[in-house]
Write a protein that holds these residues in place. Structure first.
Motif, PDB file in Angstrom:
ATOM      1  N   PHE B 282       0.874  -1.408   0.069  1.00  0.00           N
ATOM      2  CA  PHE B 282       0.081  -0.010   0.143  1.00  0.00           C
ATOM      3  C   PHE B 282       0.881   1.300   0.050  1.00  0.00           C
ATOM      4  CE2 PHE B 282      -2.659   2.916   2.952  1.00  0.00           C
ATOM      5  CZ  PHE B 282      -3.477   3.373   1.841  1.00  0.00           C
ATOM      6  N   ILE B 288      -4.279  -0.658  -2.916  1.00  0.00           N
ATOM      7  CA  ILE B 288      -5.064  -1.022  -1.733  1.00  0.00           C
ATOM      8  C   ILE B 288      -5.358  -2.585  -1.694  1.00  0.00           C
ATOM      9  CG2 ILE B 288      -7.141  -0.368  -0.410  1.00  0.00           C
ATOM     10  CD1 ILE B 288      -5.432   1.871  -1.344  1.00  0.00           C
ATOM     11  N   MET B 290      -7.165  -5.222  -0.103  1.00  0.00           N
ATOM     12  CA  MET B 290      -8.028  -5.644   1.084  1.00  0.00           C
ATOM     13  C   MET B 290      -7.809  -7.206   1.237  1.00  0.00           C
ATOM     14  SD  MET B 290      -9.761  -2.999   1.787  1.00  0.00           S
ATOM     15  CE  MET B 290     -11.116  -3.537   2.761  1.00  0.00           C
ATOM     16  N   ILE B 361      -4.852  -9.899 -11.416  1.00  0.00           N
ATOM     17  CA  ILE B 361      -5.933  -8.880 -11.315  1.00  0.00           C
ATOM     18  C   ILE B 361      -5.236  -7.349 -11.067  1.00  0.00           C
ATOM     19  CG2 ILE B 361      -7.589  -7.825  -9.625  1.00  0.00           C
ATOM     20  CD1 ILE B 361      -8.186 -10.835  -9.012  1.00  0.00           C
ATOM     21  N   LEU B 365      -5.010  -2.412 -12.469  1.00  0.00           N
ATOM     22  CA  LEU B 365      -5.594  -1.448 -11.718  1.00  0.00           C
ATOM     23  C   LEU B 365      -4.807  -0.653 -11.008  1.00  0.00           C
ATOM     24  CD1 LEU B 365      -8.100  -3.882  -9.895  1.00  0.00           C
ATOM     25  CD2 LEU B 365      -8.692  -2.392 -11.931  1.00  0.00           C
ATOM     26  N   ARG B 368      -5.983   2.970 -10.999  1.00  0.00           N
ATOM     27  CA  ARG B 368      -7.286   3.042 -10.484  1.00  0.00           C
ATOM     28  C   ARG B 368      -7.377   2.741  -8.912  1.00  0.00           C
ATOM     29  NH1 ARG B 368     -11.382   0.602 -14.373  1.00  0.00           N
ATOM     30  NH2 ARG B 368     -10.045  -1.172 -14.813  1.00  0.00           N
ATOM     31  N   LEU B 370      -9.085   3.044  -6.375  1.00  0.00           N
ATOM     32  CA  LEU B 370     -10.367   2.826  -5.660  1.00  0.00           C
ATOM     33  C   LEU B 370     -10.791   1.448  -6.108  1.00  0.00           C
ATOM     34  CD1 LEU B 370     -12.524   5.905  -5.408  1.00  0.00           C
ATOM     35  CD2 LEU B 370     -11.553   4.537  -3.591  1.00  0.00           C
ATOM     36  N   GLU B 371     -10.736   1.071  -7.177  1.00  0.00           N
ATOM     37  CA  GLU B 371     -11.125   0.206  -7.662  1.00  0.00           C
ATOM     38  C   GLU B 371     -10.230  -1.166  -7.456  1.00  0.00           C
ATOM     39  OE1 GLU B 371     -12.036   0.750 -12.017  1.00  0.00           O
ATOM     40  OE2 GLU B 371     -13.232   2.629 -11.212  1.00  0.00           O
ATOM     41  N   LEU B 373      -9.228  -1.462  -4.601  1.00  0.00           N
ATOM     42  CA  LEU B 373      -9.724  -1.774  -3.186  1.00  0.00           C
ATOM     43  C   LEU B 373     -10.896  -2.815  -3.532  1.00  0.00           C
ATOM     44  CD1 LEU B 373     -10.590   1.042  -0.726  1.00  0.00           C
ATOM     45  CD2 LEU B 373     -12.076  -0.880  -1.091  1.00  0.00           C
ATOM     46  N   LEU B 374     -11.910  -2.583  -4.363  1.00  0.00           N
ATOM     47  CA  LEU B 374     -13.090  -3.344  -4.445  1.00  0.00           C
ATOM     48  C   LEU B 374     -12.643  -4.562  -5.200  1.00  0.00           C
ATOM     49  CD1 LEU B 374     -15.480  -0.519  -5.984  1.00  0.00           C
ATOM     50  CD2 LEU B 374     -15.484  -1.355  -3.665  1.00  0.00           C
ATOM     51  N   ALA B 375     -11.693  -4.717  -5.848  1.00  0.00           N
ATOM     52  CA  ALA B 375     -11.497  -5.868  -6.879  1.00  0.00           C
ATOM     53  C   ALA B 375     -10.778  -6.832  -5.703  1.00  0.00           C
ATOM     54  CB  ALA B 375     -10.504  -5.831  -7.829  1.00  0.00           C
ATOM     55  N   TRP B 377     -11.145  -6.660  -2.606  1.00  0.00           N
ATOM     56  CA  TRP B 377     -12.089  -7.252  -1.632  1.00  0.00           C
ATOM     57  C   TRP B 377     -12.710  -8.518  -2.222  1.00  0.00           C
ATOM     58  CZ3 TRP B 377     -17.538  -7.114  -0.884  1.00  0.00           C
ATOM     59  CH2 TRP B 377     -18.077  -7.386   0.224  1.00  0.00           C
ATOM     60  N   GLY B 378     -12.977  -8.414  -3.459  1.00  0.00           N
ATOM     61  CA  GLY B 378     -13.809  -9.436  -3.942  1.00  0.00           C
ATOM     62  C   GLY B 378     -12.905 -10.791  -3.591  1.00  0.00           C
ATOM     63  N   VAL B 379     -11.582 -10.610  -4.003  1.00  0.00           N
ATOM     64  CA  VAL B 379     -10.611 -11.531  -3.888  1.00  0.00           C
ATOM     65  C   VAL B 379     -10.533 -12.225  -2.349  1.00  0.00           C
ATOM     66  CG1 VAL B 379      -8.032 -12.364  -4.080  1.00  0.00           C
ATOM     67  CG2 VAL B 379      -9.139 -10.738  -5.791  1.00  0.00           C
ATOM     68  N   PHE B 504      -4.441  -1.144   7.935  1.00  0.00           N
ATOM     69  CA  PHE B 504      -4.554   0.049   7.099  1.00  0.00           C
ATOM     70  C   PHE B 504      -4.383   1.307   8.161  1.00  0.00           C
ATOM     71  CE2 PHE B 504      -6.652  -2.442   3.949  1.00  0.00           C
ATOM     72  CZ  PHE B 504      -5.981  -1.900   2.805  1.00  0.00           C
TER      73      PHE B 504
END
Lengths: 363, 571
Positions: B282, B288, B290, B361, B365, B368, B370-371, B373-375, B377-379, B504
């Motif tokens: 990070f 990011i 997650m 993945i 990114l 990006r 923020l994205e 972070l989202l991807a 989190w999915g992982v 974090f």
């Protein structure tokens, strides 16, 4: 200009039909037994989630602020409504005491002071708006004043939610601890377990959603909406053009908190339970998934996302409970990587694909 | 008495040996002498001489005597009488194996076979209340001489807190013999506590002694004694008591202070170990991740697997296929080395998972955040579910090697070995990361890419490869953290979720892009957290306050403790 207005007309007509369906026809079908009570209850839940998703989208899709605290505001609204509903149980609880069962269980004999005013609905309703609104105001003021943005804002809101859920998990918070509130009986004198009350709640939810949708649609067409999107695309330029971006962001943050809170307040009487697990950062992230899958930066997107993903969840948790998380996680990765525009961008993508296919032979 | 007289007349020869026995005779012989002695006073004297002895024979023999378990046995020929103790399981005829009292060996008949006797057929050695009292006294204080130091100290404390003035001589005798310093301290404490019940002069010495010993456990007893002295109108005695209490209070404050400091340091070290990987992915790369928490879980499960492979093997519900993993049945020190094997393996496994994640993945990114972070989190959801399906959804326990369990107590402050180890290891990891980043060519490349990706790329650095390795390094460090966390608590599929927020926070407070900041913030958060817990006596409230404090801290220093200066507007 004319093409824009036809698009608007189409959208207006579509929105009108859909809301007519949800507000009038769907409940009517239920009243005549053609739609089961379970279904209408389920859809009421989806519409509450749609409110939550819209609040996420207002921040993330329109202003570029990824807040992971929306679940907190959602459940705060839920808790305020829950407190009112707990008071309405009266002495019909397990212990037949005039105070909520969990307080009896904790050894209380009379109501703690801060619980007392919640027997009045207007008070509970004003707190549904005031408490999350104030929290958002204070937190937002602190965060935006020191120009916390991007991922730092996400991480901080996540920490806020995490801290609050830790607090609500405690029994001595006197908010039901682990189990939260449940076993509700009455709302405004109506029996919550009757189909009529549930139908009424569904209609109210649909109307609120329609109002939120319309007003946000109007807001996005004003100069304010323009500034909002400009902040998303290049905050520093807006700042240098003389706009106090912090004020704009603060306003949006508070509005989003209120929308989420109202969603939560409508959610609790329909689902019949509220507990701190609704408040965890994971729930916020889930709402972000709905928004991303439906299509962020549009107002229809989050509604479509919330309804479709939750239908998928209802199906998956029956058909393949072990794999629900895999589906959710996988969906997230796929959408972020391959479909950043979400479901609503599919028609446009297909159209451009079609155009490419049809153009190639001629070229 | 009649029996004994007869016995006396028969076994003259045997007696002769006893009479000549020296003063330093074995406790066995002393007991026989006591049994045979005619005079009760002499018996009591002999029994009393056993106080403070540590021979193993005393306890079973005296206990048996008290409970009618010692008998006089006459050989079938009727010529010799032998003192025996019946022990062991009763057989079908109610008979038990007979042991000779004089040497503890089984009694053998003419053919050399062990003799089994029925207690009811024999004459029991007699005893009365006074004798039993003397024996009880010996037995009570026998524990004071237990060879095992830990048990001895427990027994000494038990005697001390019974505050029985009668036991002062025994304690004094034992103190003169005692060589172990810990037991000596307990003896002094027990003596002093007992003296609180004795004469005024004794009480005064007791107060002073307890003051010097900082005896925490006798706090209440001292207070009671002090109040008694106050009531009895003895001001100087009460004052001495008050002084003792004050000294103990001070000592307690000191213990709490250093204990909190130590726990804070160890919590800070844990935070540091889990956050340093994130500080790289990070802080340096700006990703990011997650799924960082799940990298920790991957490391912890690797340790779990290695431990079981060194042990008896294990069957895991590998996606419903119930996969048996054989063990090598290692024992002793070889088994204990499993942790040393698990450490590099945890690093490698997590690093490989991290590299796979980066290649599939995250590399799409980088621009990006923020994205990402989202991807990720999915992982993280995917990995959690995968772990659940591989190892089951229940928590598993990883047993610590012996060198990580146990305590080290200095002046009443307890230091757990595992916590000391974690602190030491945090230091090693930080040193290792510093070496990699500043002294190796890979570190140079990492820093150049992080400072200016385009420029580094122009200079011929393969930025893609460097990204991959950096992310692998960060994830591997998370895996190492997992190996440690498996030693501290349970391992479960959602283990990482408990740490991700803290991770974090640590990195953000320290200042993104700055490893030194992460070190300071980890230790700082650890100390603040433990101090708040000590003050509020409530871990959850402490944690919430820490979160609030962090949010307020970021008001004051929005980019953390150490700011990486940059001319870029959007940084």
């Amino acid at each position: 200009m004319s093409s824009l207005s036809t698009r608007h007309k189409v959208e207006l007509i579509a929105a009108g039909f859909i809301s007519l369906f949800f507000i009038v026809i769907f409940p009517l079908l239920n009243a005549h037994g053609m739609v089961s009570d379970f279904t209408i209850n389920l859809w009421g839940k989806y519409l509450c989630y749609a409110l939550l998703a819209i609040s996420v989208d207002l921040l993330w899709g329109y202003t570029g602020l990824l807040s992971l605290g929306q679940a907190l505001f959602f459940s705060l609204g839920g808790y305020m409504m829950g407190m009112y509903l707990m008071r309405m149980i009266g002495d019909l609880g397990q212990y037949h005491k005039p105070i909520p069962d969990f307080l009896v269980f904790l050894g209380w004999t009379e109501l703690p002071k801060f619980w007392k005013p919640f027997s009045s609905f207007p008070f509970a309703f004003s707190l549904i708006l005031l408490l999350p609104g104030l929290l958002a105001l204070v937190f937002g003021f602190l965060a935006f004043r020191s120009r916390i943005k991007g991922v730092y804002f996400s991480i901080l809101t996540q920490a806020l939610t995490y801290g609050a859920s830790l607090m609500f998990f405690r029994n001595d918070m006197l908010m039901g601890g682990n189990n939260g509130f449940t076993d509700f009986k009455f709302i405004l004198g109506h029996d919550l377990r009757s189909a009529t009350t549930q139908r009424g709640l569904f209609i109210v939810t649909a109307i609120v959603l329609l109002l939120v949708y319309t007003s946000l649609r109007l807001l996005s067409h004003t100069k304010f909406g323009l500034v909002q999107r400009a902040i998303r695309d290049g905050e520093n330029r807006v700042l240098f053009s003389g706009y106090a971006t912090a004020h704009f962001k603060l306003f949006i943050f508070v509005i989003a908190a209120l929308i989420a809170s109202i969603g939560g307040a409508l959610y609790v009487p329909q689902v019949g339970i509220i507990n701190p697990s609704e408040m965890t950062p994971d729930k916020s992230l889930e709402a972000v998934v709905w928004c991303a899958v439906g299509g962020r930066g549009t107002l229809v997107g989050p509604i479509i996302g919330a309804i479709s993903i939750n239908s998928l969840k209802s199906w998956a948790s029956r058909a393949a409970p072990d794999y629900w998380l895999v589906i959710l996680g996988g969906l997230f990765v796929v959408v972020v990587l391959l479909l950043p525009g979400g479901i609503v961008s599919i028609p446009a993508r297909l159209k451009s694909l079609w155009q490419r296919v049809t153009r190639q032979p001629s070229a | 008495m009649r029996t004994l007289t007869r016995f006396f007349s028969i076994n003259l020869l045997f007696l002769a040996t006893l009479v000549c026995a020296s003063a330093a005779q074995a406790p066995r012989d002393t007991i026989i002498e006591a049994i045979l002695a005619k005079d009760k006073a002499r018996k009591i004297e002999l029994i009393g001489s056993l106080v403070g002895e540590s021979d193993e024979a005393i306890k079973p023999l005296l206990t048996a005597w008290k409970e009618d378990g010692l008998f006089v046995y006459q050989t079938p020929e009727g010529s010799v009488s032998i003192l025996v103790m019946l022990a062991g399981e009763k057989d079908a005829n109610d008979a038990q194996a007979a042991l000779r009292i004089d040497n503890g060996q089984p009694l053998l008949d003419a053919a050399g076979k062990p003799v089994h006797l029925v207690g009811g057929d024999l004459t029991a050695v007699e005893h009365d209340a006074e004798l039993r009292g003397a024996m009880k006294n010996v037995l009570d204080l026998l524990a004071l001489a237990t060879p095992d130091v830990v048990k001895r100290i427990q027994a000494i404390q038990a005697v001390g807190f019974s505050q029985d003035v009668e036991k002062i001589p025994a304690l004094e005798k034992r103190l003169a013999l005692e060589t172990d310093s810990g037991a000596r301290k307990s003896l002094r404490e027990a003596l002093a506590v007992t003296r609180l019940k004795a004469s005024d002069a004794d009480k005064l010495t007791a107060f002073n002694e307890l003051k010097d010993l900082h005896s925490l456990s006798s706090y209440d007893l001292i207070r009671t004694a002090m109040r008694d002295a106050e009531k009895a109108g003895k001001p100087e005695l009460a004052e001495a008591g008050a002084h003792a209490l004050k000294a103990i209070d001070l000592h307690r404050t000191k213990i709490n202070f250093f204990g909190t400091l130590f726990r804070g340091l160890s919590l800070g070290s844990i935070l540091l170990i889990v956050a340093i990987g994130l500080a790289i992915t990070f802080g340096l790369m700006g990703v990011i991740n997650m799924a960082h928490g799940e990298m920790i879980a991957v490391g912890a499960y690797t340790t779990y697997l290695v431990e079981n492979i060194f042990g008896t093997g294990i069957t895991i519900p590998f996606f419903g296929f119930s996969l048996p993993i054989p063990g090598i049945h290692a024992t002793g020190w070889f088994y204990q080395t499993y942790f040393m094997v698990a450490l590099p393996l945890s690093f490698l496994t997590a690093a490989l998972v991290g590299i796979a994640l980066e290649r599939s993945i995250i590399r799409f990114l980088y621009r990006r955040p923020l994205e990402s972070l989202l991807a990720t989190w999915g992982v993280s959801l995917l990995l959690q579910q995968a772990l659940k399906l591989m190892f089951g959804s229940n928590n598993v326990q990883v047993s610590s090697p012996s060198y990580l369990s146990g305590n080290w107590t200095i002046d009443d402050i307890t230091f757990g070995w595992n916590r000391i180890f974690v602190i030491g290891f945090a230091g090693l990891i930080v040193f290792g990361v510093w070496l990699i980043l500043t002294k190796t060519s890979l570190g140079l490349l990492i820093r150049s890419v992080m400072q200016n990706r385009n420029m580094a790329s122009c200079m011929g650095v393969r930025t893609e490869r460097v990204n991959m390795l950096t992310f692998g390094l960060g994830s591997g460090l998370a895996g190492l953290a997992g190996a440690f966390i498996s030693q501290i608590g349970n391992v479960g599929p959602s283990l990482g979720q408990n740490y991700i927020v803290d991770c974090f926070m640590t990195v953000v407070v320290g200042g993104v892009g700055n490893l030194a900041g992460t070190i300071y913030s980890a230790l700082g958060i650890g100390l603040v957290d433990q101090s708040l817990q000590q003050i509020l006596l409530n871990p959850v409230l402490g944690k919430i306050l820490v979160l609030v404090a962090i949010i307020l801290f970021l008001q004051w220093k929005p980019s953390g403790l150490f700011v990486t200066r940059s001319r870029n507007l959007d940084d």
